[in-house]
Design a protein around this motif. Sequence first.
Motif, PDB file in Angstrom:
ATOM      1  N   GLU A  53      -2.981  -4.222  -5.448  1.00  0.00           N
ATOM      2  CA  GLU A  53      -2.642  -3.143  -6.373  1.00  0.00           C
ATOM      3  C   GLU A  53      -2.013  -1.924  -5.731  1.00  0.00           C
ATOM      4  O   GLU A  53      -1.343  -1.151  -6.397  1.00  0.00           O
ATOM      5  N   ARG A 153       4.249  -4.262 -10.576  1.00  0.00           N
ATOM      6  CA  ARG A 153       3.726  -5.503 -11.162  1.00  0.00           C
ATOM      7  C   ARG A 153       4.824  -6.574 -11.254  1.00  0.00           C
ATOM      8  O   ARG A 153       4.541  -7.749 -11.196  1.00  0.00           O
ATOM      9  N   ASP A 154       6.068  -6.122 -11.422  1.00  0.00           N
ATOM     10  CA  ASP A 154       7.188  -7.064 -11.473  1.00  0.00           C
ATOM     11  C   ASP A 154       7.338  -7.722 -10.097  1.00  0.00           C
ATOM     12  O   ASP A 154       7.367  -7.029  -9.067  1.00  0.00           O
TER      13      ASP A 154
END
Length: 175
Positions: A53, A153-154
């Motif tokens: 993350e 996130r892509d």
Amino acid sequence: MRPEYRNNRDDAPRPVAAMAKTYPDGEQIPLHIHKRGQLIHAVSGTMKVETAEAAWIVPPALALWMPPAFPHGMVMRGELAMRTIYIDPDACRELPQSPVLVEVGGLMRELILAALEEPLDYDEAGRGGLIANLILAELRRMQVRPMQLPMPRDLRAARVARALLSQPDADGSLD
């Protein structure tokens, strides 16, 4: 990639365990997990710690709190003298449940050094126990420094972000 399990101090017989280790410039520790929470601190050098993350650059004045069983990897910048405190999961319940960058003040720095002088099976009623209890008390009042870099996130953007993190001095164009 599946994280590997690294045991360093996970099976220590007491709630707090300390470790000192030196790494050369560029050393990489692949994605891994620990049963215990960790306060990851560099006395000298800088490290990049990365999770799925986010990523953090951790200089000597700061440390990264990594909760138990949280997958992470590391890259060292400059020769790195690392001091890590491993905390039993039961003692982590009052601590942050996600990684956070924190200040390492003078007292915590000295407590880390003092913990390194104690055996892993320190006397819980003696000096080692006092140091461990004070480390836990200081961890509960850590001053969080929100300086993380969220990862995209892509998948395409994440590949570019990871490439930039691995070579921040690359001179490529935006294209």
